[in-house]
Design an enzyme around this catalytic site. Structure first.
Site, short mmCIF file in Angstrom:
data_model
loop_
_atom_site.label_atom_id
_atom_site.label_comp_id
_atom_site.label_asym_id
_atom_site.label_seq_id
_atom_site.Cartn_x
_atom_site.Cartn_y
_atom_site.Cartn_z
N ALA A 1 1.94 8.52 -1.87
CA ALA A 1 1.26 9.87 -2.34
C ALA A 1 2.23 10.79 -2.95
CB ALA A 1 0.53 10.47 -1.41
N CYS B 1 3.58 7.20 2.56
CA CYS B 1 4.61 8.44 2.71
C CYS B 1 5.73 8.32 3.43
CB CYS B 1 3.68 9.67 3.15
SG CYS B 1 2.44 10.23 2.06
N TYR C 1 -7.84 14.09 1.50
CA TYR C 1 -7.16 15.16 0.62
C TYR C 1 -7.89 15.66 -0.47
CZ TYR C 1 -3.41 13.17 3.41
OH TYR C 1 -2.66 12.79 4.61
N SER D 1 1.00 -1.21 0.01
CA SER D 1 -0.03 -0.11 0.00
C SER D 1 0.83 1.36 0.02
CB SER D 1 -0.95 0.00 1.17
OG SER D 1 -1.83 0.76 1.33
N PRO D 2 0.56 2.36 -0.80
CA PRO D 2 1.37 3.48 -0.48
C PRO D 2 1.54 3.88 0.70
CG PRO D 2 -0.80 4.01 -2.00
CD PRO D 2 -1.13 2.53 -1.36
N ARG E 1 1.34 -1.17 7.44
CA ARG E 1 2.22 -1.44 8.35
C ARG E 1 2.84 -2.53 8.24
NH1 ARG E 1 -2.19 1.19 12.43
NH2 ARG E 1 -3.36 0.18 10.58
N ARG F 1 -8.13 5.22 -5.40
CA ARG F 1 -8.22 5.30 -3.84
C ARG F 1 -9.32 6.04 -3.23
NH1 ARG F 1 -3.94 3.88 0.94
NH2 ARG F 1 -4.22 1.52 0.15
C1 LIG Z 1 3.80 5.44 7.38
C2 LIG Z 1 2.44 5.59 6.55
C3 LIG Z 1 2.31 6.34 5.33
C4 LIG Z 1 1.05 6.27 4.65
N1 LIG Z 1 1.02 6.96 3.39
C5 LIG Z 1 -0.01 6.95 2.75
C6 LIG Z 1 -0.17 7.20 1.38
O1 LIG Z 1 0.97 7.94 0.89
N2 LIG Z 1 -1.02 7.17 0.76
C7 LIG Z 1 -2.22 6.53 1.10
O2 LIG Z 1 -3.26 6.62 0.48
N3 LIG Z 1 -2.21 6.12 2.26
C8 LIG Z 1 -1.14 6.02 3.00
N4 LIG Z 1 -1.11 5.40 4.48
C9 LIG Z 1 -2.25 4.53 4.62
C10 LIG Z 1 -1.90 2.97 4.37
O3 LIG Z 1 -1.66 3.08 2.89
C11 LIG Z 1 -2.94 2.00 4.55
O4 LIG Z 1 -4.26 2.25 3.97
C12 LIG Z 1 -3.13 2.41 6.19
O5 LIG Z 1 -2.16 2.17 6.93
C13 LIG Z 1 -4.15 0.96 6.69
O6 LIG Z 1 -3.10 -0.27 6.31
P1 LIG Z 1 -2.31 -1.22 7.37
O7 LIG Z 1 -3.59 -1.42 8.70
O8 LIG Z 1 -2.02 -2.34 6.70
O9 LIG Z 1 -1.28 -0.24 7.93
C14 LIG Z 1 -0.08 5.49 5.04
C15 LIG Z 1 0.28 4.71 6.14
C16 LIG Z 1 1.38 4.52 7.18
C17 LIG Z 1 1.46 3.69 7.88
#
Ligand SMILES: Cc1cc2nc3c(=O)[nH]c(=O)nc-3n(C[C@H](O)[C@H](O)[C@H](O)COP(=O)(O)O)c2cc1C
Length: 354
Positions: free
Chosen positions: A57, A25, A182, A22-23, A324, A230
């Protein structure tokens, strides 16, 4: 049969499995340029066996960055270092994806590890964010500039130009970031969009920007390139964007050339009441997939191989996206394949360990 490790084809791209990075940042850029951090961060997750690795992103214009450390793709000079990361991902058997984004009213903040990512004032190295309406995300933050129709046209062009650069950089899948409060999401939600013109008010007006960006990006990339969107399937807040609206939006953007809906949620308002738990957003994916008849990705607290397998096997999503868990273990797909009893996509260099 193990569904998680079956290939998945959209347009001319075939993913080797259903596990997607997943993307995320990384807030590790200056002036939007990718660095060695991106090469190693993204590259190691391709080596780790993911089917598709998304770059974070990536801002389509400088004022669309969440923080000054965000990745960018608003000028041609950004292409080369991105191409290095995309090339490495592809060389190691994963598809290379990139999320193109604009932070809207949530722009101009510090990186998360500096003073909790609080807003940077315009005079202090920050800038005035832009939004559908002059309503800040939090009380006391800088009031965003309300975009004019001409500025909206410019932004649609910025998304199209960013997508064109992403293709030049060698990315094979493009995702438009329409979630997490956003810019695009701000237009969708009545909580941030109080406009009286054709971009605000009715459902058709609130989704206009998302549809126009989708169509412009689709026109800017090859017919063979898959396009993801998304969304935040719900705002988790009274008077906000709803799951019913998400289903209808999915139907509309499908007509505009979107191939898959990546189903996240929340981020619109700080007071949202999110019901967190393992796989908590999977029901959104399941419903959008069934009712809008479009492929989907599920994301959010997916951490276990059996859990991911079940989501795909039961037709609740076509892809599982992990964030994560991939920060804890870049080799999660290798471990998951082993746990599920299928041949893991192990690089030859690492074979002796598996
Ligand atoms: C460090 C970090 C950076 C993230 N940056 C983005 C991002 O750039 N774009 C986005 O759509 N979601 C972003 N997210 C959300 C994740 O892509 C994901 O949707 C969210 O963490 C839930 O998934 P998880 O439970 O597997 O972590 C970010 C999450 C984390 C932890």
């Amino acid at each position: 049969m193990v569904h998680l490790f079956t290939p998945f084809t959209l347009r001319s791209v075939t993913l080797r499995n259903r596990v997607v990075v997943s993307p995320m940042c990384e807030y590790s850029c200056e002036d939007g340029f990718a660095t060695d951090w991106h090469l190693v961060h993204l590259g190691s997750r391709a080596v780790g066996g993911a089917g598709l690795v998304f770059a974070e992103a990536t801002a389509v214009e400088a004022r669309g960055r969440i923080s000054p450390g965000d990745l960018g793709i608003w000028k041609d000079e950004h292409i080369e270092p991105l191409a290095r990361a995309a090339g490495f991902i592809r060389a190691h058997g994963a598809a290379a994806g990139i999320q193109i984004a604009h932070a809207g009213r949530k722009a101009s903040t510090r990186v998360p590890w500096d003073r909790h990512g609080s807003q940077i004032a315009p005079g202090d190295g920050g800038w005035i964010p832009v939004a559908p309406s002059p309503i800040p995300f939090r009380d006391g933050e800088t009031t965003p500039h309300e975009l004019t129709r001409e500025e909206i046209r410019g932004l649609i062009q910025a998304f199209a130009d960013a997508a064109r650069r992403a293709i030049l950089a060698g990315f094979e899948v493009i995702e438009i970031h329409g979630a997490h409060g956003y810019l695009i999401h701000e237009f969708l939600s009545p909580l941030a969009n109080h406009r009286n013109d054709e971009y605000g008010g009715s459902f058709d007006n609130r989704i206009r920007l998302a549809c126009e960006i989708a169509a412009a990006v689709r026109a800017a990339i090859p017919e063979s390139t898959p396009l993801f969107l998304r969304i935040s399937a719900t705002d988790w807040a009274e008077g906000g964007w709803t799951l019913d609206e998400s289903v209808e939006l999915a139907r509309r953007v499908k007509e505009a050339g979107v191939d898959l809906i990546d189903c996240s949620s929340g981020g619109m308002v700080p007071y949202a009441k999110i019901e967190l738990g393992p796989g908590y957003q999977v029901p959104f994916s399941e419903r959008i997939r069934r009712e809008a008849q479009i492929p989907t990705a599920a994301v959010g607290m997916i951490t276990e191989p059996d859990q991911a397998e079940e989501i795909v096997a039961q037709g609740r999503a076509d892809l599982t996206m992990l964030a994560r868990e991939f920060l804890r273990d870049p080799y999660w797909p290798l471990r998951a394949a082993k746990a599920l009893g299928v041949k893991a996509p192990v690089p030859v260099q690492y074979e002796r360990a598996w």
